[in-house]
Scaffold this active site. Structure first.
Site, PDB file in Angstrom:
ATOM      1  N   GLU A   1       8.904  -5.044  -1.092  1.00 12.95           N
ATOM      2  CA  GLU A   1       7.876  -3.444  -1.305  1.00 12.95           C
ATOM      3  C   GLU A   1       8.292  -2.173  -0.885  1.00 12.95           C
ATOM      4  O   GLU A   1       6.998  -1.466  -2.100  1.00 12.95           O
ATOM      5  CB  GLU A   1       7.140  -3.662   0.457  1.00 12.95           C
ATOM      6  CG  GLU A   1       6.659  -4.796   0.750  1.00 12.95           C
ATOM      7  CD  GLU A   1       5.669  -6.285   0.041  1.00 12.95           C
ATOM      8  OE1 GLU A   1       4.883  -5.379  -1.161  1.00 12.95           O
ATOM      9  OE2 GLU A   1       5.544  -7.383  -0.129  1.00 12.95           O
TER      10      GLU A   1
ATOM     11  N   ASN B   1       1.051  -1.123   0.028  1.00 15.60           N
ATOM     12  CA  ASN B   1       0.190   0.135   0.270  1.00 15.60           C
ATOM     13  C   ASN B   1       1.006   1.418  -0.175  1.00 15.60           C
ATOM     14  O   ASN B   1       1.630   0.847   0.994  1.00 15.60           O
ATOM     15  CB  ASN B   1      -0.578  -0.126   1.085  1.00 15.60           C
ATOM     16  CG  ASN B   1      -1.204  -1.571   1.355  1.00 15.60           C
ATOM     17  OD1 ASN B   1      -2.355  -1.981   0.816  1.00 15.60           O
ATOM     18  ND2 ASN B   1      -1.093  -2.212   2.485  1.00 15.60           N
TER      19      ASN B   1
END
Ligand SMILES: *[C@@H]1O[C@H](CO)[C@@H](O)[C@H](O)[C@H]1NC(C)=O
Ligand SMILES: *[C@@H]1O[C@H](CO)[C@@H](O)[C@H](O)[C@H]1NC(C)=O
Ligand SMILES: *[C@@H]1O[C@H](CO)[C@@H](O)[C@H](O)[C@H]1NC(C)=O
Ligand SMILES: *[C@@H]1O[C@H](CO)[C@@H](O)[C@H](O)[C@H]1NC(C)=O
Ligand SMILES: *[C@@H]1O[C@H](CO)[C@@H](O)[C@H](O)[C@H]1NC(C)=O
Ligand SMILES: *[C@@H]1O[C@H](CO)[C@@H](O)[C@H](O)[C@H]1NC(C)=O
Ligand SMILES: [Zn+2]
Length: 933
Positions: free
Chosen positions: A384, A351
């Site tokens: 990530e 995210n």
């Protein structure tokens, strides 16, 4: 320009072996060997081999109405969302939690339409004059009246039919109010629970990717529907609210009689809905701003107090800086939050600005966690963070290109981790961790190409099924190969212009090829083929080639490498299973000299692998490892004899390095899976015992009787191999050693002096040798563990017992969320199936419970991993039939396990054949090796 591989005599030696006998592993080897030198030449295909004549599948005729189609029409595009959500952290009924909210989405009409389709799943709406929403026009536009609205469940839409048309160029605003369940299902807006000092804590968090943002609020939930999000969260005092962007100062409010905090967040960048995140929790954090970006690590109070977030905080800044350099673009946001959640289905989720992790992927405690745990943290963080640009700033248009996003992040995660931990040899470890493993899957006739077309991937289950090893690991392998042959410098140059050109927008994979080609051209490098031509063969068809060189004539031949060459390949390929192999060492120019050398080396090597058995250190470690792996793969595919592959392990009694041992261990593990319930087991054990004894003694020696930790990362790994192989084959002193360690711990549970690196294997060996007391003690320690990686080790070790009743009880626990978290169910069952005694129990168990599992563990489990894990020992006709029966019985409720089941059928078939062909010769070979000293 390329110098090829023949840098040193030693390397040449191995190339020969591989070229002749073991080129099955061309993906791996073209990159493995190229570590030595960069290269930029490409070999065009020479010999066509396999052709197939299968028809392309025809697509079934699609549904008629727009709301029956899984893709959004292209008439409306979102611009901004204002979303307010209020998760209730207290149950509203017995174990039933909810959230409520409202949303205002501003969208633009680009094609006239009298229909609004917006994704919505499992939300209950407030009705306004019998309709689910209120529509208004903006900037003077007039909104038509709503005619009819309803929820279309199969395609997950809120459907709004209008009396009149929305007009191109106009913007409108749709307002909705809704309530949803804050379930413990690990998808959408969900809840996670944990205990702190005996008090139960509840937190609310999200996992949107791929299609669950629509479970939190109505949205145009496709990656190309980028918009700006303004989030507001209402939450209880004592909690903190986080989201993708920074928050404004929280304010106190009273809502429906509740005193709450209202936290509003600044506008996000233009972004896809699947990258949203919001969390309400009682966590605390540590932070720094060393690189000019606010970096915060969030976790349970206890975990932060114990310093478990320190490692992540220390490494995030450097890795972010590494990627800023690598992409030559600054980090697109001004903060980076990373949060460790007690319940989380995947490893982590990228995210934008608020990365969510499973605890084991972010938290690290040097007193308790192993070097493997640490490596996991470093690589997951790097993965990530890599997405913050590749994936988030520039996003592929549709899920069919997921492989580009995930393959890329997986590849560069090793570069990021290598930068953070320079002594770990991470760029070598990618070969073990990603490439070798996926080749086993990709060598099946039931594998699939990396790339799919947009209309093959429509339904959420189809999207979910894409998150597999091919996408991540083969994706990483082919991108790494590409980077190596055009050189990393040119690769990053193209990457930079790609990211800069498409920032805040969407792409298809061809856009990246185009930019890499531009970089290649601008560097004046001439390739015999375009990047697109080369790469198409690696991404549009499944599998990879085995390349054979005739050293007399210099003729090169390739065929599709299949683990079981007897399985027909039904899937057609646009390239008839031919590849363009970017390896310079087969190139014509230098060929003559090289082949001369090849031939000379061949005679020494194939006779008795004499280089390996006399002086292994003449050959670089990674190449020693590669030879073993290639040989076993070729033997699986019946290209060479199994006994020749086994012969590559004879030098292991002189080998002390991790990579060769690790690959030998993994390949021999296949022999264990196939034979550990047969008469081959005894002689095989005797052989492994003989080969691993020196390794055990070596580590005993260099650790001064197990009191020190070896210095290097890979030695630390190999120490674990030494102990686990020694204990499982009965090397003198091993079982006593580990049982004693475990006894001391049982004697004083507050003092666990077992070295963190060794815990997993020590626990496992001790529990395997022990009974109920050891098991129950480990279970108590599991439930009491405050460090997630420690809990994981115990969770694994509990599956090692040899008592069927304990294994059955453990299986029951695996589906009871009070005993085993939902996020860990798959692991637990697969671990149990990894135990020869547990395997049939686990298979019976999932067959009996499939209905329940399918209905209750949808977002939490990887059905694919479950099926492949539970069936990996299957090697008899009887098991094959059971698997077919299972497929029939559960037709229609296999979901994301569908492909895995096909692969399991094929693997079982291949195993049946392999065992029939090899059992006797393998048995004889092990006997010959152990009886003649
Ligand atoms: C908000 O409410 C909390 C708890 O009632 C109180 O401690 C805090 O001072 C209040 N803050 C403001 C700005 O009123
Ligand atoms: C990030 O940017 C926003 C808007 O430019 C600013 O208000 C905020 O303080 C910044 N945050 C940090 C941590 O620098
Ligand atoms: C790790 O890398 C170092 C230097 O980069 C090298 O000397 C060493 O041999 C490598 N270790 C392994 C196991 O490959
Ligand atoms: C290891 O222990 C043995 C006895 O168990 C002893 O003979 C030997 O000297 C010890 N070695 C080291 C390096 O401590
Ligand atoms: C913990 O156990 C180890 C090994 O049994 C022992 O050497 C050590 O003294 C113990 N420490 C404490 C604090 O009891
Ligand atoms: C549980 O853990 C705590 C600290 O983490 C420890 O003090 C306690 O002794 C443990 N309980 C048991 C039963 O071992
Ligand atoms: Zn990823």
């Amino acid at each position: 320009m390329a110098k090829g591989f023949f840098i040193s005599k030693a390397v040449a030696g191995t190339c020969v072996f591989v070229a002749i006998a073991a080129t099955a592993t061309i993906i791996a080897l073209s990159v493995v060997y190229s570590q030595e030198k960069s290269k930029n030449e490409v070999l065009p295909t020479i010999d066509p081999s396999i052709t197939t004549t299968t028809q392309l599948p025809t697509t079934p005729s699609g549904p008629k109405e727009p709301w029956q189609q899984y893709r959004l029409p292209d008439s409306l595009v979102p611009i901004t969302y204002h979303v307010t959500l209020w998760p209730r952290l207290e149950p509203v009924a017995d174990n039933f939690y909810i959230f409520s909210g409202n949303s205002k989405v501003v969208f633009k009409c680009v094609k006239a339409t009298d229909l609004i389709l917006i994704h919505s799943n499992k939300l209950n709406f407030t009705m306004f004059d019998n309709f689910h929403a209120r529509l208004s026009g903006l900037n003077g536009a007039e909104a038509p009246q709503i005619k009819k609205s309803w929820l279309e469940v199969p395609t997950q839409y809120l459907v709004i039919q209008l009396h009149g048309s929305l007009n191109p160029g106009n913007t409108y605003e749709l307002f909705t109010e809704f309530v949803g369940e804050l379930a413990d299902d690990l998808g959408g807006f969900y809840r996670s629970e944990y205990y702190e000092d005996g008090i139960k804590k509840v937190l609310a968090t999200t996992q949107m990717q791929p299609t669950d943002a629509r479970k939190a609020f109505p949205c145009f939930d496709e990656p190309a529907m980028k918009a700006v999000f303004y989030m507001t969260l209402l939450h209880p005092h004592g909690t903190v609210a986080l989201s993708n962007s920074m928050n404004y100062d929280p304010v106190n409010v009273t809502v429906e009689g509740h005193d709450l905090i209202k936290t509003s967040f600044m506008a996000t960048e233009v972004m896809s809905s699947y990258l949203l995140a919001f969390v309400v929790c009682e966590f605390t954090h540590i932070e720094n701003m060393d690189t000019g970006v606010l970096i915060r690590i969030w976790a349970r109070q206890k975990a932060i107090d114990e310093g478990q977030g320190d490692y992540a905080l220390e490494k995030t800044g450097p890795i972010l800086s590494f990627f800023e350099n690598y992409y030559n673009i600054s980090y697109p946001l001004n903060k980076s939050d990373q949060i460790a959640l007690p319940d989380f289905a995947a490893g982590a989720m990228e995210n934008w600005g608020l990365i969510t992790y499973r605890e084991t992927a972010l938290l690290y405690n040097p007193e308790v966690s192993s070097n493997g745990d640490k490596e996991w943290v470093a690589t997951v963080i790097a993965h990530e963070l890599a997405h913050m640009w590749f994936g988030n700033l520039v996003t592929t248009r549709w899920w069919n290109d997921l492989w580009l996003n995930e393959g890329f992040a997986t590849y560069v995660s090793y570069l990021g981790a290598d930068f953070a931990e320079k002594t770990w040899n991470m760029t070598d470890l990618i070969v073990l961790n990603e490439i070798v493993g996926v080749m086993g899957v990709d060598a099946l006739a039931s594998s699939h190409p990396l790339s799919s077309s947009e209309d093959e991937i429509l339904r959420p289950e189809q999207i979910n099924e894409l998150f597999d090893a091919i996408t991540y690991s083969k994706g990483a392998a082919v991108l790494r190969m590409l980077s190596y042959f055009i050189t990393e410098e040119v690769f990053t140059k193209g990457l930079h212009t790609y990211l800069e050109t498409f920032q805040y927008q969407n792409t298809v994979y061809q856009d990246l090829w185009k930019h890499l080609q531009m970089a290649v051209n601008s560097e004046g490098i001439s390739l015999p083929n375009t990047i697109e031509e080369i790469m198409n063969r690696w991404i549009l068809q499944m599998g990879f080639p085995v390349v054979t060189i005739n050293t007399q004539t210099g003729q090169i031949m390739q065929t599709h490498f299949l683990i079981d060459p007897d399985t027909p390949v039904d899937r057609p390929s646009p390239f008839k299973y031919e590849w363009i192999v970017p390896v310079t060492w087969i190139k014509n120019g230098a060929a003559e000299k090289q082949f001369g050398l090849l031939q000379k080396m061949l005679q020494t090597l194939t006779l008795n692998c004499s280089r390996l058995s006399t002086k292994p250190e003449d050959i670089p470690v990674i190449n020693r490892a590669q030879i073993i792996d290639d040989a076993f793969n070729l033997a699986r595919a019946k290209i060479i004899n199994t006994t020749l592959a086994l012969r590559t392990t004879t030098f292991l009694d002189k080998e002390m390095q991790y990579m060769p041992w690790e690959l030998a261990r993994r390949n021999l593990n296949y022999f264990y899976l196939m034979f550990d319930r047969s008469e081959v087991y005894g002689p095989m054990q005797a052989y492994i015992k003989k080969k691993s004894s020196p390794l055990f003694e070596y580590f005993k020696d260099i650790t001064s009787n197990w009191t020190n930790t070896p210095d290097s990362h890979t030695d630390q790994y190999n120490q674990v191999n030494a102990i686990s192989m020694a204990c499982s084959t009965g090397v003198d002193g091993c079982q006593e050693l580990v049982t004693n360690w475990f006894k001391q711990w049982m004697h004083d549970p507050s003092n666990n002096s077992i070295s963190p690196n060794l815990r997993s294997t020590v626990y496992c060996s001790a529990i395997a040798a022990g009974g109920m007391d050891e098991w129950d003690f480990a279970w108590r320690m599991y439930k009491n563990a405050t460090v997630a990686s420690e809990a994981d080790k115990l969770m694994y070790a509990l599956s090692c017992t040899k008592q069927p009743w304990l294994l059955n009880r453990y299986l029951e626990y695996s589906l009871d969320p009070n005993m085993i978290r939902k996020q860990d169910s798959t692991y637990t069952i697969v671990y149990i199936a990894g135990n020869p005694i547990g395997q049939p129990l686990a298979w019976d168990f999932i067959r009996a419970k499939w209905d329940y599992i399918y209905k209750n563990y949808g977002s939490a489990m990887s059905f694919g991993r479950l099926i492949s894990g539970v069936t990996k020992r299957f090697s008899s006709e009887f098991e094959y039939k059971q698997l077919l029966q299972f497929k029939e019985d559960n037709a229609g409720q296999l979901g994301s396990a569908t492909a895995a089941l096909e692969q399991a059928l094929e693997t079982t078939r291949a195993n049946v054949n392999w065992v029939a062909l090899n059992k006797k010769q393998v048995y004889d070979w092990f006997i010959s090796q152990t009886s003649t000293r």
